[in-house]
Design a protein around this motif. Structure first.
Motif, PDB file in Angstrom:
ATOM      1  N   GLY A  97       0.776  -1.239   0.000  1.00 34.53           N
ATOM      2  CA  GLY A  97       0.000   0.000   0.000  1.00 34.53           C
ATOM      3  C   GLY A  97       0.798   1.275   0.000  1.00 34.53           C
ATOM      4  N   ILE A  98       2.090   1.212  -0.383  1.00 35.47           N
ATOM      5  CA  ILE A  98       2.890   2.444  -0.367  1.00 35.47           C
ATOM      6  C   ILE A  98       3.333   2.845  -1.777  1.00 35.47           C
ATOM      7  CG2 ILE A  98       3.691   2.193   2.002  1.00 35.47           C
ATOM      8  CD1 ILE A  98       6.309   1.119   0.905  1.00 35.47           C
ATOM      9  N   ALA A  99       2.539   2.484  -2.758  1.00 31.65           N
ATOM     10  CA  ALA A  99       2.687   2.989  -4.133  1.00 31.65           C
ATOM     11  C   ALA A  99       3.749   2.292  -4.955  1.00 31.65           C
ATOM     12  CB  ALA A  99       2.944   4.497  -4.134  1.00 31.65           C
ATOM     13  N   LYS A 100       4.095   1.045  -4.632  1.00 26.67           N
ATOM     14  CA  LYS A 100       5.057   0.325  -5.467  1.00 26.67           C
ATOM     15  C   LYS A 100       4.473   0.096  -6.865  1.00 26.67           C
ATOM     16  CE  LYS A 100       5.632  -3.240  -2.714  1.00 26.67           C
ATOM     17  NZ  LYS A 100       4.792  -2.889  -1.558  1.00 26.67           N
ATOM     18  N   THR A 101       3.258  -0.455  -6.919  1.00 25.92           N
ATOM     19  CA  THR A 101       2.621  -0.695  -8.208  1.00 25.92           C
ATOM     20  C   THR A 101       2.273   0.614  -8.900  1.00 25.92           C
ATOM     21  OG1 THR A 101       1.701  -2.770  -7.361  1.00 25.92           O
ATOM     22  CG2 THR A 101       0.689  -1.848  -9.345  1.00 25.92           C
ATOM     23  N   THR A 102       1.809   1.587  -8.135  1.00 25.19           N
ATOM     24  CA  THR A 102       1.473   2.900  -8.702  1.00 25.19           C
ATOM     25  C   THR A 102       2.694   3.539  -9.347  1.00 25.19           C
ATOM     26  OG1 THR A 102      -0.239   3.218  -7.031  1.00 25.19           O
ATOM     27  CG2 THR A 102       0.558   5.191  -8.170  1.00 25.19           C
TER      28      THR A 102
END
Length: 322
Positions: free
Chosen positions: A43-48
């Motif tokens: 939930g800390i924007a790795k995929t984003t």
């Protein structure tokens, strides 16, 4: 080219709030023509971050969700029998794209990991007796979650060495998280099914940046500094006599592949900073993500509470720039 670099940085920083270091290091790895491993809690924007980078380039992007039941052919593609012709023909897998997000790579078994890492190293896949080349711009962003152990297959050190950089992520600050909250709410309010981010450049421009970075001037003293920094990971006692206290802190140091990666990343960092020459500061700025996954700390170091980053920071502070 400098204008393009600034545009890329600004676009990523707007898409990924509060993770300026992440966006910078992603661009370093891209321009250095290497692959990157992102590690951090969910939930800390790795995929984003991976999707945002792909959206800035007019390229083919594919996300692969790694699971325990995945097979190597699910990634590389396979020969499929065509009943109409009575022959086998190759059907390309998701690896045959410009930018590939390997999500939760440590959830897949060793054979699947090896198939991906072979493609990363050779820029080709082999199915049967035939080899197929990957795109010129082939960039893998792999992610893994460090807090889950059940059902995972940790990457061996030799395979970790294939990644040019390993980026450790942590939670954003409270102010950045508030900004993320407001940004996502606004995006959801104005989202339409036809929304598609506008690309800033083409793969050919990224390839040109990679060549430009390789052509930057690097003095012999900076080259010597890179080599000495890597050698220090193999012989830390030469620089950490007082700290070591006769203890062996590092079992295995960085390989020559680490030296090459440090050279390329330092050049890419200089280019991102708008310079046509490389300084020792460029080397120091990328040393942690380039080297942290290439060394194995000893039991004594772990018992003393010394992490890989702790030891690298000490070495960086003690190895002099010539």
């Amino acid at each position: 080219m400098v204008t393009l670099v600034e545009q890329l940085k600004d676009h990523l920083n707007q898409a990924i709030i509060g993770q300026e270091e992440l966006t910078h290091e992603l661009l370093v790895a891209l321009i250095a023509n290497g692959h990157v491993l992102l590690e951090g809690p969910p939930g800390i924007a790795k995929t984003t971050a991976a999707k945002a980078l792909a959206n800035t380039i007019d390229s083919r992007f594919q996300r692969i969700q790694f699971t325990p039941d995945l097979l190597p052919g699910d990634i590389t593609g396979s020969d499929i029998y065509q009943q109409e012709t009575g022959q086998f023909s190759f059907v390309a897998g998701p690896i045959m794209n410009d930018i590939v997000l390997a999500d939760e790579i440590n959830r897949a078994p060793a054979k699947v990991q090896s198939a991906l890492l072979e493609a990363m190293g050779e820029k080709q896949v082999t199915v049967g007796n035939q080899s197929y080349s990957l795109p010129a711009l082939f960039f893998v962003i792999a992610t893994q979650n460090p807090i889950e152990q059940e059902g995972t297959y940790p990457l061996p050190e030799a395979q970790l060495d294939r990644f040019m950089m390993k980026i450790n992520l942590s939670y954003p600050s409270a102010s950045s998280e508030l900004e993320v909250l407001r940004l996502v709410r606004q995006q959801d309010l104005h989202k339409t099914t036809t929304d598609r981010p506008q690309a800033l450049c083409h793969p050919e421009q990224i390839l040109a940046l990679q060549q430009q970075a390789l052509g930057l001037y690097m003095s012999e003293s900076v080259e010597q500094y890179i080599v000495q920094l890597v050698v220090a990971t193999r012989q830390p006692e030469l620089y950490l006599r007082q700290q070591a206290q006769d203890l062996k802190l590092i079992e295995f140091g960085a390989s020559p592949r680490g030296t090459l990666a440090l050279d390329r990343c330092a050049r890419a960092n200089a280019l991102l900073n708008g310079r046509d020459f490389v300084t020792p500061d460029d080397v120091r700025q990328v040393a942690l993500p380039v080297l942290r996954h290439r060394i194995i700390t000893s039991f004594e170091a772990q018992a003393s509470g010394l992490s890989t980053d702790d030891l690298l920071n000490r070495l960086i502070s003690h190895v002099p720039a010539l």
